[in-house]
Design a protein around this motif. Structure first.
Motif, PDB file in Angstrom:
ATOM      1  N   LEU A 199      18.674 -43.133  13.133  1.00 15.52           N
ATOM      2  CA  LEU A 199      17.301 -43.677  13.332  1.00 15.52           C
ATOM      3  C   LEU A 199      16.515 -43.306  14.448  1.00 15.52           C
ATOM      4  CD1 LEU A 199      15.366 -46.103  12.267  1.00 15.52           C
ATOM      5  CD2 LEU A 199      16.671 -47.348  14.072  1.00 15.52           C
ATOM      6  N   ALA A 200      17.022 -42.849  15.631  1.00 18.74           N
ATOM      7  CA  ALA A 200      15.951 -42.357  16.701  1.00 18.74           C
ATOM      8  C   ALA A 200      15.467 -41.003  16.070  1.00 18.74           C
ATOM      9  CB  ALA A 200      16.956 -42.226  17.999  1.00 18.74           C
ATOM     10  N   ASP A 201      16.361 -40.153  15.578  1.00 20.20           N
ATOM     11  CA  ASP A 201      15.897 -38.780  15.011  1.00 20.20           C
ATOM     12  C   ASP A 201      14.528 -39.246  14.266  1.00 20.20           C
ATOM     13  OD1 ASP A 201      17.516 -37.328  16.840  1.00 20.20           O
ATOM     14  OD2 ASP A 201      18.916 -36.938  15.210  1.00 20.20           O
ATOM     15  N   LEU A 202      14.959 -39.988  13.286  1.00 25.05           N
ATOM     16  CA  LEU A 202      13.750 -40.109  12.243  1.00 25.05           C
ATOM     17  C   LEU A 202      12.695 -40.820  12.795  1.00 25.05           C
ATOM     18  CD1 LEU A 202      13.549 -40.492   9.215  1.00 25.05           C
ATOM     19  CD2 LEU A 202      14.322 -43.002   9.293  1.00 25.05           C
ATOM     20  N   VAL A 203      12.778 -41.615  13.839  1.00 26.66           N
ATOM     21  CA  VAL A 203      11.392 -42.244  14.671  1.00 26.66           C
ATOM     22  C   VAL A 203      10.660 -40.831  15.097  1.00 26.66           C
ATOM     23  CG1 VAL A 203      10.626 -43.629  16.415  1.00 26.66           C
ATOM     24  CG2 VAL A 203      12.451 -44.634  14.840  1.00 26.66           C
ATOM     25  N   ARG A 204      11.585 -40.178  15.856  1.00 28.51           N
ATOM     26  CA  ARG A 204      10.723 -38.937  16.658  1.00 28.51           C
ATOM     27  C   ARG A 204      10.105 -38.226  15.598  1.00 28.51           C
ATOM     28  NH1 ARG A 204      11.643 -36.152  21.387  1.00 28.51           N
ATOM     29  NH2 ARG A 204      13.215 -37.570  21.972  1.00 28.51           N
ATOM     30  N   ALA A 205      10.784 -37.882  14.492  1.00 25.12           N
ATOM     31  CA  ALA A 205      10.055 -37.089  13.629  1.00 25.12           C
ATOM     32  C   ALA A 205       8.675 -37.755  12.917  1.00 25.12           C
ATOM     33  CB  ALA A 205      11.105 -36.642  12.337  1.00 25.12           C
ATOM     34  N   SER A 206       8.651 -38.764  12.826  1.00 20.87           N
ATOM     35  CA  SER A 206       7.726 -39.582  12.272  1.00 20.87           C
ATOM     36  C   SER A 206       6.267 -39.796  13.077  1.00 20.87           C
ATOM     37  CB  SER A 206       8.149 -41.197  12.080  1.00 20.87           C
ATOM     38  OG  SER A 206       9.285 -41.091  11.058  1.00 20.87           O
ATOM     39  N   ILE A 207       6.517 -39.609  14.363  1.00 17.51           N
ATOM     40  CA  ILE A 207       5.452 -39.719  15.258  1.00 17.51           C
ATOM     41  C   ILE A 207       4.715 -38.240  15.721  1.00 17.51           C
ATOM     42  CG2 ILE A 207       4.926 -40.242  17.895  1.00 17.51           C
ATOM     43  CD1 ILE A 207       7.029 -42.567  17.532  1.00 17.51           C
ATOM     44  N   PRO A 208       3.426 -38.317  15.834  1.00 15.47           N
ATOM     45  CA  PRO A 208       2.849 -37.004  16.109  1.00 15.47           C
ATOM     46  C   PRO A 208       3.288 -36.401  17.251  1.00 15.47           C
ATOM     47  CG  PRO A 208       1.069 -38.716  15.447  1.00 15.47           C
ATOM     48  CD  PRO A 208       2.497 -39.414  15.520  1.00 15.47           C
ATOM     49  N   ALA A 209       3.431 -35.096  17.287  1.00 10.33           N
ATOM     50  CA  ALA A 209       3.951 -34.253  18.457  1.00 10.33           C
ATOM     51  C   ALA A 209       3.221 -34.486  19.756  1.00 10.33           C
ATOM     52  CB  ALA A 209       3.913 -32.721  18.071  1.00 10.33           C
ATOM     53  N   ALA A 210       1.669 -34.530  19.772  1.00 13.33           N
ATOM     54  CA  ALA A 210       1.136 -35.022  20.825  1.00 13.33           C
ATOM     55  C   ALA A 210       1.614 -36.324  21.450  1.00 13.33           C
ATOM     56  CB  ALA A 210      -0.433 -34.851  20.627  1.00 13.33           C
ATOM     57  N   THR A 211       1.656 -37.235  20.674  1.00 10.55           N
ATOM     58  CA  THR A 211       2.346 -38.688  21.254  1.00 10.55           C
ATOM     59  C   THR A 211       3.706 -38.333  21.730  1.00 10.55           C
ATOM     60  OG1 THR A 211       0.948 -39.696  19.492  1.00 10.55           O
ATOM     61  CG2 THR A 211       2.407 -40.944  20.672  1.00 10.55           C
ATOM     62  N   ARG A 212       4.741 -37.619  21.151  1.00 12.86           N
ATOM     63  CA  ARG A 212       5.877 -37.548  21.460  1.00 12.86           C
ATOM     64  C   ARG A 212       6.180 -36.934  22.929  1.00 12.86           C
ATOM     65  NH1 ARG A 212       7.287 -35.277  16.180  1.00 12.86           N
ATOM     66  NH2 ARG A 212       7.541 -33.059  17.184  1.00 12.86           N
ATOM     67  N   ARG A 213       5.124 -36.329  23.306  1.00  9.42           N
ATOM     68  CA  ARG A 213       5.038 -35.705  24.785  1.00  9.42           C
ATOM     69  C   ARG A 213       4.882 -36.671  25.938  1.00  9.42           C
ATOM     70  NH1 ARG A 213       3.203 -31.124  21.782  1.00  9.42           N
ATOM     71  NH2 ARG A 213       0.871 -31.735  22.088  1.00  9.42           N
ATOM     72  N   THR A 214       4.534 -37.981  25.762  1.00 11.43           N
ATOM     73  CA  THR A 214       4.215 -38.987  26.703  1.00 11.43           C
ATOM     74  C   THR A 214       5.068 -40.123  26.427  1.00 11.43           C
ATOM     75  OG1 THR A 214       2.195 -39.874  25.554  1.00 11.43           O
ATOM     76  CG2 THR A 214       1.883 -37.861  27.163  1.00 11.43           C
ATOM     77  N   GLY A 215       5.140 -41.178  27.496  1.00 10.33           N
ATOM     78  CA  GLY A 215       5.671 -42.218  27.265  1.00 10.33           C
ATOM     79  C   GLY A 215       7.050 -42.568  27.001  1.00 10.33           C
ATOM     80  N   GLY A 216       7.873 -41.437  27.427  1.00 14.92           N
ATOM     81  CA  GLY A 216       9.135 -41.608  27.458  1.00 14.92           C
ATOM     82  C   GLY A 216       9.753 -41.675  25.979  1.00 14.92           C
ATOM     83  N   ASN A 217      10.997 -42.139  25.474  1.00 12.02           N
ATOM     84  CA  ASN A 217      11.532 -41.766  24.349  1.00 12.02           C
ATOM     85  C   ASN A 217      10.738 -42.550  23.256  1.00 12.02           C
ATOM     86  OD1 ASN A 217      13.435 -42.162  21.920  1.00 12.02           O
ATOM     87  ND2 ASN A 217      14.887 -41.281  23.196  1.00 12.02           N
ATOM     88  N   PRO A 218      10.477 -41.480  22.078  1.00 16.42           N
ATOM     89  CA  PRO A 218       9.558 -42.374  21.102  1.00 16.42           C
ATOM     90  C   PRO A 218      10.180 -43.497  20.295  1.00 16.42           C
ATOM     91  CG  PRO A 218      10.235 -40.256  20.482  1.00 16.42           C
ATOM     92  CD  PRO A 218      10.593 -40.232  21.989  1.00 16.42           C
ATOM     93  N   ALA A 219      11.621 -43.607  20.580  1.00 18.31           N
ATOM     94  CA  ALA A 219      12.364 -44.701  19.752  1.00 18.31           C
ATOM     95  C   ALA A 219      12.219 -45.916  20.270  1.00 18.31           C
ATOM     96  CB  ALA A 219      13.873 -44.035  19.346  1.00 18.31           C
ATOM     97  N   LYS A 220      11.673 -45.953  21.809  1.00 18.54           N
ATOM     98  CA  LYS A 220      12.033 -47.153  22.428  1.00 18.54           C
ATOM     99  C   LYS A 220      11.439 -48.360  21.691  1.00 18.54           C
ATOM    100  CE  LYS A 220      11.038 -48.912  26.943  1.00 18.54           C
ATOM    101  NZ  LYS A 220      10.310 -48.828  28.133  1.00 18.54           N
ATOM    102  N   ARG A 221      10.146 -48.142  21.310  1.00 21.81           N
ATOM    103  CA  ARG A 221       9.445 -49.384  20.823  1.00 21.81           C
ATOM    104  C   ARG A 221      10.042 -49.994  19.218  1.00 21.81           C
ATOM    105  NH1 ARG A 221       5.841 -45.816  22.914  1.00 21.81           N
ATOM    106  NH2 ARG A 221       5.609 -44.565  21.003  1.00 21.81           N
ATOM    107  N   THR A 222      10.613 -48.937  18.637  1.00 20.67           N
ATOM    108  CA  THR A 222      11.290 -49.353  17.191  1.00 20.67           C
ATOM    109  C   THR A 222      12.748 -49.863  17.544  1.00 20.67           C
ATOM    110  OG1 THR A 222      10.338 -47.587  16.098  1.00 20.67           O
ATOM    111  CG2 THR A 222      12.194 -48.275  15.358  1.00 20.67           C
ATOM    112  N   PHE A 223      13.430 -49.494  18.504  1.00 24.71           N
ATOM    113  CA  PHE A 223      14.526 -50.317  19.007  1.00 24.71           C
ATOM    114  C   PHE A 223      14.349 -51.650  19.503  1.00 24.71           C
ATOM    115  CE2 PHE A 223      16.529 -46.555  17.784  1.00 24.71           C
ATOM    116  CZ  PHE A 223      17.986 -46.299  17.609  1.00 24.71           C
TER     117      PHE A 223
END
Length: 330
Positions: A199-223
């Motif tokens: 699930l974490a990998d799937l969330v990461r792949a769903s978020i634009p690359a520019a957004t992934r570079r800031t704000g910690g793990n992109p899966a945090k909000r989904t979890f």
């Protein structure tokens, strides 16, 4: 139990412990003055590892603890930690909106001090098989009470796309909720989602690359969103805080540690309403029965010190609010 509390051991202290003790101590003193023949009662509504409870029992030798937790593992660990306090301790497997019924069952007329330390406990985050964390692979579970309720896997594999997107948007404050929900639906059609890593990998792949570079793990909000949904956290919290305030006598106090803006917003709204004068605005003078029932003890939400967040990073998002009953309910 809050995200800042660790198991007992050197350097492991509950979040904002000194300030919590300072805020609740006058309620214990008021109880002793008001009713000298009765031991004051402290309800730890989210017992967790029992750190705040141990400190309160140590600070106030006549205090009786009623400790609640929906997590049976937490209750077992706290029972061992609090065993030296003997029959001053009652531990109950209950959700914190059940405070009034638990007190009735125990034959206690009121609680003099109540603490809520919201969020996920350190053991829940640190035990891989609980499925709360995105930092290692585990079954998608996320239930605080593993004796009941749907798992996170049942939510991601069973909810309609619109419901998934709503949960991510409302509970995770996730800007890309629709994209993530669509990706989950596509992926689960291929094979059910059962693991945190997938699930974490799937969330990461769903978020634009520019957004992934800031704000910690992109899966945090989904979890976070899934955990709130699985455990009904916000719905329970909207019931629990008014219920807890209702069991406090005049001089009784409640303190709340919350760890994300949604919980803190509910806390702020409930406490503000209780501390407001409800006299109709067209009347020339305040009516006694409409005077505030509570007074706020914190100016806004208090934050942990920089020193505390350095030694205990999980305390970083903590927000503390507290209030004291000043008038009986009519």
């Amino acid at each position: 139990m809050g995200v800042g509390e660790h198991a007992s051991g050197p350097g492991h202290v509950p979040v904002m412990l000194g300030r919590v003790l300072e805020l609740l101590a006058p309620a214990v003193a008021a109880a002793a003055t008001r009713d000298p023949g009765r031991d004051p009662v402290y309800v730890d509504a989210t017992l967790g590892m029992g750190g705040h409870a141990e400190a309160m029992l140590t600070a106030h030798p006549s205090l009786r603890l009623v400790g609640l937790d929906r997590d049976t593992t937490a209750l077992e660990r706290s029972a061992r930690r609090l065993a030296p306090f003997g029959d001053r301790v009652r531990l109950e497997h209950a959700v914190y909106d059940e405070i009034p019924s638990v007190l009735r069952r125990l034959g206690l007329p009121a609680a003099d001090a109540v603490l809520f330390d919201l969020g996920v406990s350190s053991p829940q985050l640190d035990e891989a098989d609980r499925g709360f964390a995105y930092s290692y692979d585990a079954p998608l579970d996320m239930r605080m009470d593993r004796t009941q309720g749907p798992t996170a896997a049942e939510v991601v594999n069973g909810y309609p796309p619109a419901a998934l997107a709503r949960i991510l948007r409302e509970y995770g404050e996730e800007r890309f909720a629709q994209r993530i929900a669509s990706a989950i639906v596509r992926e689960r059609e291929r094979e059910p989602l059962e693991s945190t890593r997938r699930l974490a990998d799937l969330v990461r792949a769903s978020i634009p690359a520019a957004t992934r570079r800031t704000g910690g793990n992109p899966a945090k909000r989904t979890f976070q969103a899934l955990r709130i949904e699985v455990n009904g956290e916000l719905d329970v919290w909207r019931r629990a805080l008014p219920a807890a305030l209702g069991v406090l006598p005049v001089g009784g106090r409640a303190a709340v540690l919350s760890y994300h803006s949604l919980e803190d917003r509910v806390t702020k709204q409930v406490l503000a309403a209780e501390a407001a004068d409800s006299t109709p605005p067209d009347l020339p003078v305040p009516l006694p029965e409409h005077e505030p029932r509570f007074r706020l003890l914190t100016r806004g939400a208090e934050l942990p010190s920089d020193e505390e967040t350095t030694t205990n990073p999980r305390a970083g998002s903590a927000r503390l609010r507290a209030a004291e009953r000043v008038r009986e309910a009519t």
